[in-house]
Design a protein around this motif. Structure first.
Motif, PDB file in Angstrom:
ATOM      1  N   LEU A 108       0.834  -1.202   0.000  1.00 24.35           N
ATOM      2  CA  LEU A 108       0.000   0.000   0.000  1.00 24.35           C
ATOM      3  C   LEU A 108       0.868   1.252   0.000  1.00 24.35           C
ATOM      4  N   ASP A 109       0.342   2.335  -0.548  1.00 24.35           N
ATOM      5  CA  ASP A 109       1.039   3.613  -0.424  1.00 24.35           C
ATOM      6  C   ASP A 109       0.871   4.125   1.000  1.00 24.35           C
ATOM      7  N   LYS A 110       1.458   5.276   1.295  1.00 26.62           N
ATOM      8  CA  LYS A 110       1.437   5.788   2.664  1.00 26.62           C
ATOM      9  C   LYS A 110       0.009   6.011   3.166  1.00 26.62           C
ATOM     10  N   ALA A 111      -0.841   6.583   2.318  1.00 22.65           N
ATOM     11  CA  ALA A 111      -2.229   6.818   2.721  1.00 22.65           C
ATOM     12  C   ALA A 111      -2.929   5.503   3.043  1.00 22.65           C
ATOM     13  N   GLY A 112      -2.680   4.473   2.231  1.00 23.75           N
ATOM     14  CA  GLY A 112      -3.291   3.175   2.466  1.00 23.75           C
ATOM     15  C   GLY A 112      -2.801   2.530   3.746  1.00 23.75           C
ATOM     16  N   GLN A 113      -1.509   2.698   4.042  1.00 24.27           N
ATOM     17  CA  GLN A 113      -0.966   2.130   5.270  1.00 24.27           C
ATOM     18  C   GLN A 113      -1.538   2.822   6.507  1.00 24.27           C
ATOM     19  N   VAL A 114      -1.723   4.135   6.420  1.00 21.93           N
ATOM     20  CA  VAL A 114      -2.351   4.858   7.528  1.00 21.93           C
ATOM     21  C   VAL A 114      -3.795   4.398   7.706  1.00 21.93           C
ATOM     22  N   GLU A 115      -4.491   4.222   6.597  1.00 23.68           N
ATOM     23  CA  GLU A 115      -5.881   3.746   6.662  1.00 23.68           C
ATOM     24  C   GLU A 115      -5.948   2.362   7.303  1.00 23.68           C
ATOM     25  N   MET A 116      -4.996   1.513   6.953  1.00 22.27           N
ATOM     26  CA  MET A 116      -4.958   0.174   7.543  1.00 22.27           C
ATOM     27  C   MET A 116      -4.692   0.245   9.042  1.00 22.27           C
ATOM     28  N   ARG A 117      -3.872   1.188   9.448  1.00 22.43           N
ATOM     29  CA  ARG A 117      -3.587   1.373  10.870  1.00 22.43           C
ATOM     30  C   ARG A 117      -4.845   1.820  11.611  1.00 22.43           C
ATOM     31  N   LEU A 118      -5.617   2.696  10.990  1.00 27.41           N
ATOM     32  CA  LEU A 118      -6.875   3.150  11.597  1.00 27.41           C
ATOM     33  C   LEU A 118      -7.858   1.987  11.750  1.00 27.41           C
ATOM     34  N   VAL A 119      -7.922   1.145  10.728  1.00 26.59           N
ATOM     35  CA  VAL A 119      -8.829  -0.009  10.795  1.00 26.59           C
ATOM     36  C   VAL A 119      -8.377  -0.970  11.890  1.00 26.59           C
ATOM     37  N   ALA A 120      -7.076  -1.217  11.969  1.00 26.56           N
ATOM     38  CA  ALA A 120      -6.553  -2.131  12.991  1.00 26.56           C
ATOM     39  C   ALA A 120      -6.826  -1.603  14.398  1.00 26.56           C
ATOM     40  N   ALA A 121      -6.646  -0.302  14.578  1.00 23.62           N
ATOM     41  CA  ALA A 121      -6.926   0.300  15.894  1.00 23.62           C
ATOM     42  C   ALA A 121      -8.413   0.175  16.220  1.00 23.62           C
ATOM     43  N   GLY A 122      -9.262   0.373  15.214  1.00 24.52           N
ATOM     44  CA  GLY A 122     -10.697   0.214  15.428  1.00 24.52           C
ATOM     45  C   GLY A 122     -11.040  -1.212  15.817  1.00 24.52           C
ATOM     46  N   ALA A 123     -10.372  -2.170  15.186  1.00 24.74           N
ATOM     47  CA  ALA A 123     -10.612  -3.574  15.523  1.00 24.74           C
ATOM     48  C   ALA A 123     -10.196  -3.860  16.966  1.00 24.74           C
ATOM     49  N   ARG A 124      -9.092  -3.275  17.402  1.00 24.91           N
ATOM     50  CA  ARG A 124      -8.662  -3.436  18.797  1.00 24.91           C
ATOM     51  C   ARG A 124      -9.721  -2.886  19.752  1.00 24.91           C
ATOM     52  N   ARG A 125     -10.281  -1.743  19.394  1.00 22.43           N
ATOM     53  CA  ARG A 125     -11.325  -1.160  20.239  1.00 22.43           C
ATOM     54  C   ARG A 125     -12.589  -2.016  20.227  1.00 22.43           C
ATOM     55  N   ASP A 126     -12.902  -2.613  19.088  1.00 23.39           N
ATOM     56  CA  ASP A 126     -14.045  -3.522  19.026  1.00 23.39           C
ATOM     57  C   ASP A 126     -13.878  -4.672  20.011  1.00 23.39           C
ATOM     58  N   MET A 127     -12.638  -5.048  20.259  1.00 27.69           N
ATOM     59  CA  MET A 127     -12.332  -6.167  21.146  1.00 27.69           C
ATOM     60  C   MET A 127     -12.009  -5.697  22.565  1.00 27.69           C
ATOM     61  N   ASP A 128     -12.334  -4.400  22.843  1.00 28.33           N
ATOM     62  CA  ASP A 128     -12.097  -3.804  24.172  1.00 28.33           C
ATOM     63  C   ASP A 128     -10.621  -3.808  24.563  1.00 28.33           C
ATOM     64  N   GLN A 129      -9.746  -3.684  23.573  1.00 30.17           N
ATOM     65  CA  GLN A 129      -8.308  -3.606  23.839  1.00 30.17           C
ATOM     66  C   GLN A 129      -7.841  -2.165  23.622  1.00 30.17           C
ATOM     67  N   LEU A 130      -8.238  -1.296  24.550  1.00 27.02           N
ATOM     68  CA  LEU A 130      -7.991   0.136  24.377  1.00 27.02           C
ATOM     69  C   LEU A 130      -6.511   0.478  24.347  1.00 27.02           C
ATOM     70  N   ASP A 131      -5.745  -0.089  25.261  1.00 24.51           N
ATOM     71  CA  ASP A 131      -4.312   0.219  25.288  1.00 24.51           C
ATOM     72  C   ASP A 131      -3.634  -0.220  23.993  1.00 24.51           C
ATOM     73  N   ALA A 132      -4.037  -1.374  23.480  1.00 22.69           N
ATOM     74  CA  ALA A 132      -3.467  -1.860  22.223  1.00 22.69           C
ATOM     75  C   ALA A 132      -3.861  -0.955  21.061  1.00 22.69           C
ATOM     76  N   ALA A 133      -5.090  -0.423  21.106  1.00 25.22           N
ATOM     77  CA  ALA A 133      -5.529   0.498  20.055  1.00 25.22           C
ATOM     78  C   ALA A 133      -4.679   1.762  20.059  1.00 25.22           C
ATOM     79  N   ILE A 134      -4.383   2.265  21.252  1.00 28.67           N
ATOM     80  CA  ILE A 134      -3.558   3.469  21.369  1.00 28.67           C
ATOM     81  C   ILE A 134      -2.162   3.212  20.808  1.00 28.67           C
ATOM     82  N   VAL A 135      -1.577   2.074  21.166  1.00 26.43           N
ATOM     83  CA  VAL A 135      -0.237   1.736  20.688  1.00 26.43           C
ATOM     84  C   VAL A 135      -0.244   1.557  19.161  1.00 26.43           C
ATOM     85  N   THR A 136      -1.303   0.982  18.638  1.00 21.76           N
ATOM     86  CA  THR A 136      -1.406   0.768  17.187  1.00 21.76           C
ATOM     87  C   THR A 136      -1.340   2.087  16.425  1.00 21.76           C
TER      88      THR A 136
END
Length: 249
Positions: A108-136
């Motif tokens: 992915l280009d830089k924008a795509g990689q940032v978007e993927m990071r946002l999705v991954a952080a959202g997934a962490r929050r979906d799983m109630d892993q707030l600290d992991a979302a912040i680190v992501t």
């Protein structure tokens, strides 16, 4: 370009309508995408547009199927983050996280990689892993002072995760940074800041109407009531006059 001219024009008109309506009226955009899909289902751009229209109307299973089809046809990886977000929408955050670790992300280009990071952080929050979302979300892109089209959304997501974790002072700082980068109003960072500061917005027009009512000025409803009361008074007066005439006769 692979379609006959007349058909290509019909398809393109529908795709233009999808693009114009997808933000303000996603259901209508979805309708146009279905027309384009019936006309040219073997064109990657049509499948992609249909995917985004379905995604905008929260039809995540349908959107994912269309994105997969578009990816097979085009061979590109740019749809990978939104495909992962569809997995989140379907209640499968663990699949979104798995996709965040796949080799496609590195393409992915830089924008795509940032978007993927946002999705991954959202997934962490979906799983109630707030600290992991912040680190992501903690990354060189977040720390950079440069402003890119994705900067405001990245800072906003980080601020929102901090707030969810109870780190209000840091959250306020990052909401302010998000607002600073948000030239197009892509986020509601200003409202979130105002909320944290205890600022309450009041509709001045509604407030003025309330003031007029309290000041005794006649409004439409009061005028109708007054006219009804006047009519009743006239009827009472007529009754008295009628009885008086009868007495005289």
């Amino acid at each position: 370009m692979s379609l006959p001219k007349g058909l290509a024009e019909d398809v393109s008109r529908n795709l233009v309508m999808v693009a114009q309506l997808i933000d303000e009226d996603p259901e209508k955009a979805y309708g146009y995408s279905r027309v384009a899909l019936r006309l040219a289902s073997r064109v990657a751009a049509v499948r992609e547009a249909a995917g985004f229209a379905a995604y905008a109307t929260q039809k995540y299973s349908e959107a994912l199927a269309e994105f997969r089809a578009a990816r097979r046809m085009s061979g590109g990886v740019e749809l990978w983050p939104v495909m992962a977000d569809c997995e989140r929408g379907l209640g499968r955050p663990e699949r979104a996280l798995a996709m965040a670790g796949e080799p496609e992300v590195q393409k992915l280009d830089k924008a795509g990689q940032v978007e993927m990071r946002l999705v991954a952080a959202g997934a962490r929050r979906d799983m109630d892993q707030l600290d992991a979302a912040i680190v992501t979300l903690q990354s060189p892109e977040l720390a950079s002072s440069a402003v890119h089209p994705w900067t405001a959304r990245l800072r906003y997501a980080y601020a929102d995760a901090l707030l969810a974790a109870g780190r209000e002072r840091e959250a306020r700082e990052w909401f302010a940074k998000a607002l600073e980068a948000d030239k197009d109003g892509a986020t509601d960072a200003s409202d979130r800041l105002a909320e944290m500061d205890g600022v309450e917005f009041v509709d001045a027009f509604v407030e003025d109407e309330a003031d007029e009512d309290e000041s005794g000025l006649v409004v439409e409803g009061d005028l109708d009531d007054d006219l009804d009361e006047d009519d009743e008074d006239d009827e009472d007066e007529d009754d008295v006059l009628g009885r008086g005439d009868g007495d005289k006769s």
